[in-house]
Design a protein around this motif. Sequence first.
Motif, mmCIF file in Angstrom:
data_model
loop_
_atom_site.group_PDB
_atom_site.id
_atom_site.type_symbol
_atom_site.label_atom_id
_atom_site.label_comp_id
_atom_site.label_asym_id
_atom_site.label_seq_id
_atom_site.Cartn_x
_atom_site.Cartn_y
_atom_site.Cartn_z
ATOM 1 N N LEU A 113 31.275 31.944 37.302
ATOM 2 C CA LEU A 113 32.224 32.408 38.335
ATOM 3 C C LEU A 113 33.625 32.081 37.792
ATOM 4 O O LEU A 113 34.387 33.003 38.134
ATOM 5 C CB LEU A 113 32.038 31.356 39.597
ATOM 6 C CG LEU A 113 32.863 31.597 40.808
ATOM 7 C CD1 LEU A 113 32.119 31.905 42.061
ATOM 8 C CD2 LEU A 113 33.869 30.651 40.854
ATOM 9 N N GLU A 114 33.913 31.176 37.033
ATOM 10 C CA GLU A 114 35.104 30.947 36.434
ATOM 11 C C GLU A 114 35.471 32.334 35.423
ATOM 12 O O GLU A 114 36.579 32.703 35.407
ATOM 13 C CB GLU A 114 35.184 29.615 35.647
ATOM 14 C CG GLU A 114 35.295 28.618 36.576
ATOM 15 C CD GLU A 114 35.146 27.095 36.076
ATOM 16 O OE1 GLU A 114 35.130 27.174 34.902
ATOM 17 O OE2 GLU A 114 34.829 26.161 36.750
ATOM 18 N N SER A 115 34.446 32.493 34.477
ATOM 19 C CA SER A 115 34.396 33.484 33.681
ATOM 20 C C SER A 115 34.900 34.804 34.223
ATOM 21 O O SER A 115 35.819 35.582 34.024
ATOM 22 C CB SER A 115 33.591 33.849 32.801
ATOM 23 O OG SER A 115 32.923 32.554 32.057
ATOM 24 N N THR A 116 34.097 35.115 35.341
ATOM 25 C CA THR A 116 34.416 36.447 36.240
ATOM 26 C C THR A 116 35.586 36.494 36.686
ATOM 27 O O THR A 116 36.274 37.461 36.876
ATOM 28 C CB THR A 116 33.042 36.733 37.079
ATOM 29 O OG1 THR A 116 31.884 36.732 36.290
ATOM 30 C CG2 THR A 116 33.254 37.889 37.978
ATOM 31 N N SER A 117 36.070 35.372 37.399
ATOM 32 C CA SER A 117 37.485 35.276 38.208
ATOM 33 C C SER A 117 38.372 35.673 37.066
ATOM 34 O O SER A 117 39.526 36.397 37.403
ATOM 35 C CB SER A 117 37.353 33.927 38.754
ATOM 36 O OG SER A 117 38.813 33.676 39.500
ATOM 37 N N ALA A 118 38.380 34.947 35.997
ATOM 38 C CA ALA A 118 39.446 35.146 34.975
ATOM 39 C C ALA A 118 39.529 36.724 34.652
ATOM 40 O O ALA A 118 40.601 37.198 34.560
ATOM 41 C CB ALA A 118 39.194 34.253 33.985
ATOM 42 N N ARG A 119 38.395 37.113 34.398
ATOM 43 C CA ARG A 119 38.139 38.591 33.839
ATOM 44 C C ARG A 119 38.898 39.635 35.096
ATOM 45 O O ARG A 119 39.700 40.551 34.681
ATOM 46 C CB ARG A 119 36.828 39.062 33.462
ATOM 47 C CG ARG A 119 36.774 40.530 32.909
ATOM 48 C CD ARG A 119 35.145 40.900 32.460
ATOM 49 N NE ARG A 119 34.613 39.448 31.661
ATOM 50 C CZ ARG A 119 35.116 39.717 30.289
ATOM 51 N NH1 ARG A 119 36.093 40.232 29.950
ATOM 52 N NH2 ARG A 119 34.386 38.543 29.717
ATOM 53 N N GLU A 142 36.236 48.462 39.308
ATOM 54 C CA GLU A 142 37.073 49.673 39.124
ATOM 55 C C GLU A 142 36.533 51.041 40.005
ATOM 56 O O GLU A 142 37.289 51.747 40.287
ATOM 57 C CB GLU A 142 36.943 49.819 37.454
ATOM 58 C CG GLU A 142 37.835 48.971 36.811
ATOM 59 C CD GLU A 142 37.890 49.039 35.263
ATOM 60 O OE1 GLU A 142 36.982 49.896 34.738
ATOM 61 O OE2 GLU A 142 38.665 48.440 34.661
ATOM 62 N N LEU A 143 35.168 51.026 39.957
ATOM 63 C CA LEU A 143 34.449 52.252 40.549
ATOM 64 C C LEU A 143 34.897 52.264 42.150
ATOM 65 O O LEU A 143 34.917 53.099 42.523
ATOM 66 C CB LEU A 143 32.894 52.265 40.363
ATOM 67 C CG LEU A 143 32.657 52.362 38.945
ATOM 68 C CD1 LEU A 143 30.973 52.186 38.554
ATOM 69 C CD2 LEU A 143 33.158 53.711 38.407
ATOM 70 N N VAL A 144 34.649 51.114 42.745
ATOM 71 C CA VAL A 144 34.938 51.093 44.320
ATOM 72 C C VAL A 144 36.167 51.233 44.511
ATOM 73 O O VAL A 144 36.488 51.660 45.686
ATOM 74 C CB VAL A 144 34.389 49.772 44.674
ATOM 75 C CG1 VAL A 144 32.846 49.706 44.556
ATOM 76 C CG2 VAL A 144 34.965 48.493 44.459
ATOM 77 N N GLY A 145 37.233 51.032 43.657
ATOM 78 C CA GLY A 145 38.695 51.051 43.813
ATOM 79 C C GLY A 145 39.457 50.136 44.892
ATOM 80 O O GLY A 145 38.656 49.129 45.155
ATOM 81 N N GLU A 162 42.737 39.277 34.810
ATOM 82 C CA GLU A 162 43.326 39.572 33.906
ATOM 83 C C GLU A 162 43.529 41.154 33.884
ATOM 84 O O GLU A 162 44.578 41.855 33.596
ATOM 85 C CB GLU A 162 42.255 39.568 32.818
ATOM 86 C CG GLU A 162 42.555 38.131 31.724
ATOM 87 C CD GLU A 162 41.417 37.864 30.959
ATOM 88 O OE1 GLU A 162 40.802 38.725 30.400
ATOM 89 O OE2 GLU A 162 41.048 36.600 30.545
ATOM 90 N N ARG A 163 42.696 42.024 34.672
ATOM 91 C CA ARG A 163 42.345 43.366 34.885
ATOM 92 C C ARG A 163 43.158 43.607 36.237
ATOM 93 O O ARG A 163 43.197 44.950 36.542
ATOM 94 C CB ARG A 163 41.070 43.838 34.773
ATOM 95 C CG ARG A 163 40.563 43.655 33.331
ATOM 96 C CD ARG A 163 39.400 43.864 32.835
ATOM 97 N NE ARG A 163 39.086 45.324 32.930
ATOM 98 C CZ ARG A 163 37.890 45.887 32.775
ATOM 99 N NH1 ARG A 163 36.858 45.040 32.545
ATOM 100 N NH2 ARG A 163 37.686 47.241 32.905
#
Length: 190
Positions: free
Chosen positions: A58-64, A40-43, A67-68
């Motif tokens: 990696l899987e949790s981060t990718s999903a997050r 979000e900060l780097v845009g 989602e966003r």
Amino acid sequence: MKLERILPFARTLLQTAVTPGSYAVDATMGNGHDTAFLAELVGADGLVFAFDIQQQALESTSARLQERGLAGQAALFLESHDRLLELLPADAKGRVTGAVFNLGYLPGGDKAVVTKPNSTISAIRQLLEVMAPEGIIVLVIYHGHPEGQLERDEVIRFAEGLDQQAAHVLRYQFINQQNNPPFIIAIEKR
């Protein structure tokens, strides 16, 4: 409470350094909270490089990120953070404005898999090579387990030894809380 707690203070520090269009590093992507925050900060014109050695992270981060709607703003590596110089693009030098580490183990993951002082210190050294002036590295140190205490001591020793002409080093910690609460070491490149 008027004093910022540890994790909000870590984010405050990152917000002062990471700007739209810049590069940032999440050295321990974990469940992806910091990766998404940095994205979000780097845009849309910046990029976050996130590292972890666990597939679950990696899987949790990718999903997050999906989602966003932030997946295009991050590159995820199933690699140790001490390989970041090899994996960052050539144009990263001078564009990395912020980095974050959450030292210890993956929340909800295998507690036997922990960050190690040698790879953490190596990654910090590499980041200092590529960071922009006034770029900030935030280390959230969880030391409520034996490996965390060892890493805490070695990271503190390393940070205290940094030349003050090259970096400012801050320690932010509540000193009257029980059960080894986490604390921050922040390193600002001069």
